[in-house]
Scaffold this active site. Sequence first.
Site, PDB file in Angstrom:
ATOM      1  N   ALA A  96      38.701  45.841  47.625  1.00 48.72           N
ATOM      2  CA  ALA A  96      40.062  45.319  47.763  1.00 48.72           C
ATOM      3  C   ALA A  96      40.989  46.533  47.807  1.00 48.72           C
ATOM      4  O   ALA A  96      41.540  46.967  46.788  1.00 48.72           O
ATOM      5  CB  ALA A  96      40.410  44.429  46.583  1.00 48.72           C
ATOM      6  N   GLY A 154      47.726  48.635  41.410  1.00 48.18           N
ATOM      7  CA  GLY A 154      46.307  48.267  41.550  1.00 48.18           C
ATOM      8  C   GLY A 154      46.163  46.783  41.810  1.00 48.18           C
ATOM      9  O   GLY A 154      47.130  46.114  42.165  1.00 48.18           O
ATOM     10  N   ASN A 155      44.960  46.283  41.670  1.00 52.03           N
ATOM     11  CA  ASN A 155      44.755  44.831  41.793  1.00 52.03           C
ATOM     12  C   ASN A 155      43.607  44.396  40.887  1.00 52.03           C
ATOM     13  O   ASN A 155      42.969  45.230  40.247  1.00 52.03           O
ATOM     14  CB  ASN A 155      44.506  44.441  43.255  1.00 52.03           C
ATOM     15  CG  ASN A 155      43.262  45.095  43.819  1.00 52.03           C
ATOM     16  OD1 ASN A 155      42.159  44.834  43.360  1.00 52.03           O
ATOM     17  ND2 ASN A 155      43.455  45.967  44.816  1.00 52.03           N
ATOM     18  N   HIS A 156      43.356  43.080  40.843  1.00 55.56           N
ATOM     19  CA  HIS A 156      42.403  42.535  39.858  1.00 55.56           C
ATOM     20  C   HIS A 156      40.946  42.574  40.298  1.00 55.56           C
ATOM     21  O   HIS A 156      40.104  41.989  39.638  1.00 55.56           O
ATOM     22  CB  HIS A 156      42.766  41.082  39.533  1.00 55.56           C
ATOM     23  CG  HIS A 156      44.032  40.958  38.757  1.00 55.56           C
ATOM     24  ND1 HIS A 156      44.163  41.495  37.498  1.00 55.56           N
ATOM     25  CD2 HIS A 156      45.220  40.381  39.053  1.00 55.56           C
ATOM     26  CE1 HIS A 156      45.387  41.248  37.045  1.00 55.56           C
ATOM     27  NE2 HIS A 156      46.044  40.576  37.980  1.00 55.56           N
ATOM     28  N   SER A 157      40.625  43.215  41.404  1.00 49.20           N
ATOM     29  CA  SER A 157      39.224  43.229  41.856  1.00 49.20           C
ATOM     30  C   SER A 157      38.324  43.845  40.783  1.00 49.20           C
ATOM     31  O   SER A 157      38.643  44.889  40.222  1.00 49.20           O
ATOM     32  CB  SER A 157      39.109  44.045  43.145  1.00 49.20           C
ATOM     33  OG  SER A 157      37.753  44.262  43.439  1.00 49.20           O
TER      34      SER A 157
END
Length: 403
Positions: A280, A212-215
């Site tokens: 994102a 995943g990512n930090h969005s």
Amino acid sequence: MSVLSGKHILLGVTGGIAAYKAAFLVREFIKKGAEVKVVMTETAKEFVTPLTLSTLSKNEVYSSFTNEDDDNAQWNNHVELALWADLFVVAPATANTLSKMANGTCDNLLLACYLSAKCPVYFAPAMDLDMYKHPSTKNSFDKLAHFGNIKIEAGYGELASGLVGEGRLAEPEDIVVFIENDILEKLPLKGKKLVITAGPTYEAIDPVRFIGNHSSGKMGFAIAKAAANLGAKVTLISGPSSQQLSHNNVEVVRVISAAQMYEKAHLVFNDCDIAILSAAVADYRPATVATQKIKKKEAGLTIELEKTSDILASLGKIKDKQFLVGFALETENEEENAKIKIKKKNLDLIVLNSLNDKGAGFATDTNKVTLIDANNNAYPFAVKPKEDVAQDILEHIIKKHYV
Ligand code: CTP
């Protein structure tokens, strides 16, 4: 939530028997979440007290250019008051005040505010039936309509004189509904359909792990809310995010992976007018997803990744009448890279944020963006809360490109 919520309303009260209804009107506006300031004529004070109106509005009531009772008399700045207002509502509006408004007379604070106001002006006449029908009054109505002021029709019924006819001040609840409807009718995105993507995507490795990512989704949710408040019908397709949005004009579609976001975006894109892709989206996902939890081993673990489909680029390929907006998060040669992306993905506008700018990017409450259009015009904006950035993006689309 009412469209009046958060609005600054300057209520002008003039001297007629119906002035007592101004108290109910203030209460209705406050109930809708508006902030109200009252400016009244000297004669209006004979029908309703400033104390009543200041108590209900929780603000000082203004009637003269200076506060005579005050030893440190202060100048009541009519320009400031008028510019504070998002709406100026004159109710009740007597034949006398309407005639003065129509002819540019400026012999009291209310009229000075009127002449200084840049916001929409509504007026709700209240007078006896013959005065209401008089050609001179009609002439005032026509002139005021020509200035762009909006008349709230008087009602029919028993008048203060005992006569029955047209001229009664519209009921406070009806004045409020009239203004709400008028604003809704004129919202710049009314009748438009928007698709917005937001948040991160999670790409499963096994039943318990993902890439995943930090969005946070904050930017996309802010755009969705701002667009809905401007009258658009919004489909907000969000990846996993803790953001919530409950609005009559917004349908929130929750997805997890890039593939799901791709599918949902394609379902609604054909029918939309504007698509803003702020999500994102993961560029890669595990080539295979383990059906069981992957067990720890002595050696390291290598996960083979494959590319996800680029949602934005795929919409750019099938774009017809839609106005397509992408986001670009860059760390070097920002404008140059963003301009390449506009061409490559066939966009109408790109929202560039640079990770080199303080206050810009992912998990912050603020953002700093530059909007770049398909002709390579760049419009830089200051660091602002994401809600204001959302407003800037939509206003730019409305002003420069769209309506
Ligand atoms: N985007 C998308 N689908 C993807 C990847 C990105 O719709 N699979 C969209 C994002 O929502 C954003 C825009 O593409 O609006 C830009 O994404 P970004 O990752 O900055 O650009 P890329 O084209 O992926 O290029 P790079 O990562 O190399 O900068």
